[in-house]
Design a protein around this motif. Sequence first.
Motif, mmCIF file in Angstrom:
data_model
loop_
_atom_site.group_PDB
_atom_site.id
_atom_site.type_symbol
_atom_site.label_atom_id
_atom_site.label_comp_id
_atom_site.label_asym_id
_atom_site.label_seq_id
_atom_site.Cartn_x
_atom_site.Cartn_y
_atom_site.Cartn_z
ATOM 1 N N ALA A 145 62.048 47.591 47.043
ATOM 2 C CA ALA A 145 61.238 48.301 46.062
ATOM 3 C C ALA A 145 60.750 47.378 44.962
ATOM 4 C CB ALA A 145 62.047 49.454 45.459
ATOM 5 N N GLY A 146 61.624 46.462 44.514
ATOM 6 C CA GLY A 146 61.245 45.553 43.441
ATOM 7 C C GLY A 146 60.028 44.717 43.775
ATOM 8 N N PRO A 147 60.057 43.957 44.877
ATOM 9 C CA PRO A 147 58.906 43.127 45.231
ATOM 10 C C PRO A 147 57.631 43.922 45.436
ATOM 11 C CG PRO A 147 60.855 42.448 46.447
ATOM 12 C CD PRO A 147 61.206 43.714 45.738
ATOM 13 N N VAL A 148 57.754 45.136 46.040
ATOM 14 C CA VAL A 148 56.555 45.937 46.275
ATOM 15 C C VAL A 148 55.926 46.342 44.955
ATOM 16 C CG1 VAL A 148 55.713 48.122 47.165
ATOM 17 C CG2 VAL A 148 57.299 46.756 48.529
ATOM 18 N N LEU A 149 56.759 46.847 44.023
ATOM 19 C CA LEU A 149 56.238 47.265 42.734
ATOM 20 C C LEU A 149 55.667 46.073 41.966
ATOM 21 C CD1 LEU A 149 59.022 49.765 41.635
ATOM 22 C CD2 LEU A 149 56.704 50.316 42.409
ATOM 23 N N ALA A 150 56.372 44.930 42.049
ATOM 24 C CA ALA A 150 55.908 43.745 41.336
ATOM 25 C C ALA A 150 54.565 43.286 41.877
ATOM 26 C CB ALA A 150 56.942 42.625 41.464
ATOM 27 N N ARG A 151 54.407 43.337 43.195
ATOM 28 C CA ARG A 151 53.156 42.879 43.783
ATOM 29 C C ARG A 151 52.011 43.810 43.388
ATOM 30 N NH1 ARG A 151 52.187 41.106 50.071
ATOM 31 N NH2 ARG A 151 50.077 40.302 49.793
ATOM 32 N N SER A 152 52.286 45.122 43.370
ATOM 33 C CA SER A 152 51.257 46.065 42.974
ATOM 34 C C SER A 152 50.877 45.860 41.513
ATOM 35 C CB SER A 152 51.755 47.499 43.195
ATOM 36 O OG SER A 152 52.063 47.721 44.552
ATOM 37 N N TYR A 153 51.865 45.570 40.709
ATOM 38 C CA TYR A 153 51.636 45.413 39.276
ATOM 39 C C TYR A 153 50.834 44.161 38.962
ATOM 40 C CZ TYR A 153 52.636 44.614 34.345
ATOM 41 O OH TYR A 153 52.523 44.368 33.008
ATOM 42 N N GLN A 154 51.005 43.116 39.779
ATOM 43 C CA GLN A 154 50.383 41.831 39.480
ATOM 44 C C GLN A 154 48.907 41.769 39.856
ATOM 45 O OE1 GLN A 154 52.809 38.949 41.440
ATOM 46 N NE2 GLN A 154 54.459 39.059 39.940
ATOM 47 N N GLY A 155 48.316 42.829 40.197
ATOM 48 C CA GLY A 155 46.882 42.761 40.451
ATOM 49 C C GLY A 155 46.388 43.749 41.475
ATOM 50 N N GLY A 156 47.291 44.469 42.090
ATOM 51 C CA GLY A 156 46.870 45.465 43.057
ATOM 52 C C GLY A 156 46.099 44.873 44.216
ATOM 53 N N ASN A 157 46.630 43.798 44.834
ATOM 54 C CA ASN A 157 45.920 43.113 45.908
ATOM 55 C C ASN A 157 46.103 43.767 47.269
ATOM 56 O OD1 ASN A 157 44.924 41.129 44.177
ATOM 57 N ND2 ASN A 157 46.828 39.956 44.317
ATOM 58 N N LEU A 158 46.798 44.860 47.327
ATOM 59 C CA LEU A 158 46.983 45.563 48.587
ATOM 60 C C LEU A 158 46.029 46.753 48.645
ATOM 61 C CD1 LEU A 158 50.879 45.539 48.797
ATOM 62 C CD2 LEU A 158 49.268 44.027 49.945
ATOM 63 N N PRO A 159 45.528 47.135 49.803
ATOM 64 C CA PRO A 159 45.787 46.505 51.098
ATOM 65 C C PRO A 159 45.023 45.199 51.271
ATOM 66 C CG PRO A 159 44.198 48.256 51.341
ATOM 67 C CD PRO A 159 44.667 48.312 49.911
ATOM 68 N N TRP A 160 45.504 44.385 52.210
ATOM 69 C CA TRP A 160 44.879 43.095 52.500
ATOM 70 C C TRP A 160 43.513 43.309 53.130
ATOM 71 C CZ3 TRP A 160 43.763 41.236 57.514
ATOM 72 C CH2 TRP A 160 43.317 39.906 57.566
ATOM 73 N N THR A 161 42.552 42.483 52.765
ATOM 74 C CA THR A 161 41.199 42.575 53.303
ATOM 75 C C THR A 161 40.881 41.318 54.099
ATOM 76 O OG1 THR A 161 40.487 43.879 51.397
ATOM 77 C CG2 THR A 161 38.759 42.868 52.743
ATOM 78 N N SER A 162 40.428 41.489 55.324
ATOM 79 C CA SER A 162 40.117 40.330 56.159
ATOM 80 C C SER A 162 38.947 39.548 55.575
ATOM 81 C CB SER A 162 39.786 40.778 57.585
ATOM 82 O OG SER A 162 38.654 41.617 57.590
ATOM 83 N N TYR A 163 39.001 38.220 55.747
ATOM 84 C CA TYR A 163 37.962 37.284 55.311
ATOM 85 C C TYR A 163 37.764 37.271 53.794
ATOM 86 C CZ TYR A 163 36.938 37.391 60.261
ATOM 87 O OH TYR A 163 37.041 37.331 61.615
ATOM 88 N N ALA A 164 38.791 37.715 53.047
ATOM 89 C CA ALA A 164 38.680 37.701 51.594
ATOM 90 C C ALA A 164 38.965 36.317 51.024
ATOM 91 C CB ALA A 164 39.644 38.721 50.994
ATOM 92 N N ALA A 165 39.655 35.483 51.784
ATOM 93 C CA ALA A 165 39.999 34.143 51.313
ATOM 94 C C ALA A 165 38.810 33.200 51.461
ATOM 95 C CB ALA A 165 41.198 33.612 52.095
ATOM 96 N N ASP A 166 38.968 31.994 50.938
ATOM 97 C CA ASP A 166 37.919 30.997 51.087
ATOM 98 C C ASP A 166 37.788 30.607 52.552
ATOM 99 O OD1 ASP A 166 37.434 30.943 48.376
ATOM 100 O OD2 ASP A 166 38.889 29.351 48.011
ATOM 101 N N PRO A 167 36.580 30.338 53.026
ATOM 102 C CA PRO A 167 36.401 29.952 54.432
ATOM 103 C C PRO A 167 37.005 28.591 54.703
ATOM 104 C CG PRO A 167 34.357 29.688 53.211
ATOM 105 C CD PRO A 167 35.313 30.392 52.289
ATOM 106 N N PRO A 168 37.382 28.311 55.952
ATOM 107 C CA PRO A 168 37.915 26.987 56.295
ATOM 108 C C PRO A 168 36.848 25.925 56.125
ATOM 109 C CG PRO A 168 37.474 28.265 58.272
ATOM 110 C CD PRO A 168 37.292 29.206 57.120
ATOM 111 N N ARG A 169 37.287 24.722 55.828
ATOM 112 C CA ARG A 169 36.358 23.616 55.614
ATOM 113 C C ARG A 169 36.063 22.938 56.944
ATOM 114 N NH1 ARG A 169 38.307 20.020 50.628
ATOM 115 N NH2 ARG A 169 36.244 19.146 51.049
ATOM 116 N N GLN A 170 34.847 23.061 57.405
ATOM 117 C CA GLN A 170 34.430 22.488 58.678
ATOM 118 C C GLN A 170 34.230 20.983 58.538
ATOM 119 O OE1 GLN A 170 33.421 24.015 61.915
ATOM 120 N NE2 GLN A 170 33.550 21.847 62.400
#
Length: 251
Positions: A27-52
């Motif tokens: 419960a602690g980590p889940v609440l902490a993660r939600s509190y730190q920015g609400g980054n859930l749920p995860w979204t595909s391709y949200a990160a920086d693209p790989p460097r070709q």
Amino acid sequence: MSEICPKRLSRRHFLSSVALTVLAGSAGPVLARSYQGGNLPWTSYAADPPRQVMPGGWKFFTEREARTIEAIADRMIPADSLSIGGKEAGCAVYLDRQLAGAYGNSSRLYTQGPFLPGLPTQGYQGADNPAQIYRKGLAAVDAYLKQNKSGKAFADLSPEEQDGFLTDLEAGKIKLDGNVDGKALFNVILGNVMEGFFADPVYGGNKDMASWKMLGFPGARYDYRDHVSKFNEPYPHPPISIASQPFWAEK
């Protein structure tokens, strides 16, 4: 005794206790993660693209070294009716970028002594990092050919002469200067050339996913479980590279 010892826990009580413990611990980590920015749920391709890795210019090899490696790659993986050769596939580009980075300087490995002979299963045990192995090894190859092949560079030999040299190098029949182990050098180059030919194109080799198309390999697809059990049947879809997803291009 019955007044001192607690009653035997039933299976249901035990499982309930375990479940509560797990939930309480998570419960602690889940609440902490939600509190730190609400980054859930995860979204595909949200990160920086790989460097070709792009061809053009050498980061590690000199022009002479690059010609040698390209010629070696083309003899180790010659072009045929099934696929392009090692040079066209970009094996030298892949290797050049690897040697210019963390692989070349062994920055992620322990590289201090003592240096003792190891068993074949223990891998390389020497003091030189891959960049040093290539720099010394290619110089030793040049020196040998200068003395024994009328001063010709490896890239200028005929295909038959190139194959003969590589065959003898692999067999340990060629003695190179500078305390360079010719057989070990051959094995290092062979392994790296194969990596460049079969790795994801994002790293500079495997041009147009040529080796994957030859093998029918799906590449970096998310899910191909429907085809795992279909033995002796070609995979019906084209391969996908890490960097070839259209979603990356939209960012």
